[in-house]
Motif scaffolding. Sequence first.
Motif, short mmCIF file in Angstrom:
data_model
loop_
_atom_site.label_atom_id
_atom_site.label_comp_id
_atom_site.label_asym_id
_atom_site.label_seq_id
_atom_site.Cartn_x
_atom_site.Cartn_y
_atom_site.Cartn_z
N GLY A 146 47.17 26.23 39.20
CA GLY A 146 46.15 26.91 38.41
C GLY A 146 45.04 26.00 37.92
O GLY A 146 44.17 26.45 37.16
N GLU A 147 45.02 24.74 38.35
CA GLU A 147 43.99 23.82 37.87
C GLU A 147 42.60 24.23 38.38
O GLU A 147 41.59 24.06 37.70
N ASP A 148 42.54 24.79 39.58
CA ASP A 148 41.26 25.21 40.15
C ASP A 148 40.83 26.55 39.52
O ASP A 148 39.74 26.65 38.96
N ILE A 149 41.69 27.55 39.63
CA ILE A 149 41.41 28.88 39.07
C ILE A 149 42.70 29.43 38.47
O ILE A 149 43.75 29.38 39.10
N LYS A 150 42.60 29.96 37.26
CA LYS A 150 43.78 30.54 36.61
C LYS A 150 43.77 32.06 36.78
O LYS A 150 42.72 32.70 36.79
N LYS A 151 44.94 32.63 36.93
CA LYS A 151 45.09 34.08 37.07
C LYS A 151 44.41 34.78 35.89
O LYS A 151 44.58 34.40 34.74
N GLY A 152 43.59 35.80 36.19
CA GLY A 152 42.89 36.55 35.16
C GLY A 152 41.53 35.98 34.79
O GLY A 152 40.76 36.62 34.06
N GLU A 153 41.21 34.80 35.29
CA GLU A 153 39.93 34.18 34.98
C GLU A 153 38.80 34.86 35.77
O GLU A 153 38.96 35.21 36.94
N THR A 154 37.65 35.08 35.11
CA THR A 154 36.48 35.62 35.81
C THR A 154 35.87 34.49 36.64
O THR A 154 35.43 33.48 36.10
N ILE A 155 35.85 34.68 37.94
CA ILE A 155 35.37 33.61 38.81
C ILE A 155 33.94 33.85 39.30
O ILE A 155 33.19 32.90 39.54
N LEU A 156 33.56 35.12 39.46
CA LEU A 156 32.21 35.46 39.90
C LEU A 156 31.73 36.67 39.09
O LEU A 156 32.49 37.61 38.87
N THR A 157 30.48 36.62 38.66
CA THR A 157 29.97 37.66 37.78
C THR A 157 28.99 38.58 38.50
O THR A 157 28.32 38.21 39.46
N LYS A 158 28.92 39.80 38.00
CA LYS A 158 28.01 40.81 38.52
C LYS A 158 26.58 40.27 38.59
O LYS A 158 26.11 39.62 37.65
N GLY A 159 25.91 40.53 39.71
CA GLY A 159 24.53 40.12 39.85
C GLY A 159 24.34 38.77 40.50
O GLY A 159 23.21 38.34 40.71
N ARG A 160 25.44 38.10 40.85
CA ARG A 160 25.34 36.78 41.48
C ARG A 160 25.15 36.93 42.98
O ARG A 160 25.81 37.77 43.63
N LYS A 161 24.28 36.11 43.55
CA LYS A 161 24.14 36.08 45.00
C LYS A 161 25.24 35.20 45.57
O LYS A 161 25.40 34.05 45.18
N LEU A 162 26.00 35.73 46.50
CA LEU A 162 27.17 35.02 47.02
C LEU A 162 26.78 33.92 47.98
O LEU A 162 26.07 34.14 48.96
N MET A 163 27.27 32.73 47.69
CA MET A 163 27.06 31.58 48.56
C MET A 163 28.32 31.35 49.39
O MET A 163 29.37 31.97 49.16
N ALA A 164 28.22 30.45 50.36
CA ALA A 164 29.35 30.20 51.25
C ALA A 164 30.59 29.77 50.47
O ALA A 164 31.71 30.21 50.76
N GLN A 165 30.40 28.92 49.47
CA GLN A 165 31.55 28.44 48.69
C GLN A 165 32.18 29.55 47.86
O GLN A 165 33.39 29.53 47.58
N ASP A 166 31.39 30.55 47.47
CA ASP A 166 31.94 31.70 46.74
C ASP A 166 32.87 32.51 47.65
O ASP A 166 33.95 32.94 47.24
N ILE A 167 32.43 32.72 48.88
CA ILE A 167 33.26 33.44 49.85
C ILE A 167 34.55 32.68 50.10
O ILE A 167 35.63 33.26 50.22
N GLY A 168 34.45 31.34 50.17
CA GLY A 168 35.64 30.52 50.34
C GLY A 168 36.62 30.68 49.20
O GLY A 168 37.84 30.76 49.41
N ALA A 169 36.10 30.73 47.96
CA ALA A 169 36.97 30.92 46.80
C ALA A 169 37.68 32.28 46.86
O ALA A 169 38.87 32.38 46.55
N LEU A 170 36.95 33.30 47.26
CA LEU A 170 37.56 34.63 47.38
C LEU A 170 38.67 34.63 48.42
O LEU A 170 39.76 35.19 48.20
#
Length: 415
Positions: A146-170
């Motif tokens: 959970g050091e990178d992302i914790k369960k329940g944490e908001t990782i991407l917010t409404k209105g954000r343009k998705l970058m390649a690294q965002d897709i990777g996180a998903l």
Amino acid sequence: MFNKTYLLPGEALKYLLSSITDKDITIERLRIEECYNRIIANDITAPEDLPQFSRSTVDGYALNSRDTFGAKENSPAYITVKNEIFMGIAPDFKLNALEAAKIPTGGMLPEGADAVLMLEHVQMISEDMIEIMRSVSPNENVIQKGEDIKKGETILTKGRKLMAQDIGALAGLGITEIDVFKKPIVSIISTGDEIVPASSPLKLGQVRDINSFTLAGLISEHGGIPVKKGIFKDDYDTIKNAIKEAIHDSDMVLISGGTSAGTKDMTAQIINDIAGIYGSAGVLFHGVSLKPGKPTIGGIIKNKPVLGLPGHPAATVVCFDIFIRPVIEKLSGLNSERKFIKSIIAKMAKNIASAAGREDHIRVYLEERDGEILAIPVLGKSGLITTLVKADGIVIIPQNKLGLDAGERVIVRLF
């Protein structure tokens, strides 16, 4: 009704943006591989921890850091190698005091281990014994669960343009489908008796269509779907029917040409006439304190923005940057707080004059001299396409300035 006084560009834009509401923006669900550069429609929270287990960041030996305290080259510690950890397999054993397990980068730490010692700091004494040449601290060379992302944490917010690294996180979280805002459809209507398709041979007095290609590229680049409706003669009924059709099947309509005071320039009248059918606002402004782009028209038909653009290519690009891009971004659902303009600070290479009360957009190209970036004006009339081809960006002279001095630092908005 619109005010015949020329508006400042910022004021004109506010009229357009105020007409767009959330109900004008629709949502679709797509696979994440289809979502590069799309705008997120809802906040996304993590359904699980990432990583789901504590893992090593190096090749080495998993162990308890307490067993290495005080170890150094002239006074090493000795630890028994109990087992070996393999990628993709959870260890089924526990490490006790003075025990270690060989581990690869990315391997899962076994129970009883809280650190990893790199191979470079280990000497093999026998098949089951290593010599520790330095100490490690707790959690050294380890990414915790959970050091990178914790369960329940908001990782991407409404209105954000998705970058390649965002897709990777998903993908790393197992999220394979998300809701995004639909791309706005922007219709392009080219007008003028003299305009012919780009593929046509020219007769004397004719001009090939440039603006629809320029606009289509800019629309695609900034998140819209361009639809080129074609080239229409300067005829009231012809243009009116083209605009009515475009209003029906698009989110925004651009009319290239037919905005000045010439006898055939009937765009403003047509916008008002169509708006009257639907009880819409019609023309909001006709003329802006701007160079190039002064005769720009902005209006609303059925809650959809309609823009009449000057026919000159340079004016078209300037108007896109000031009016069309922000409208597309709002129709796309982009968070206005996360909009950034690519720019660079440079020094003006020469003096440039400007008329008071008008916002001037000066095309410039950039050149490095003696370690400094210079902005060199690209001089020429707004009807010359080469002034855009040669330019790297635009410098804006505010309406309250009479020009720029050579050596003055300016912000260049990059194309």
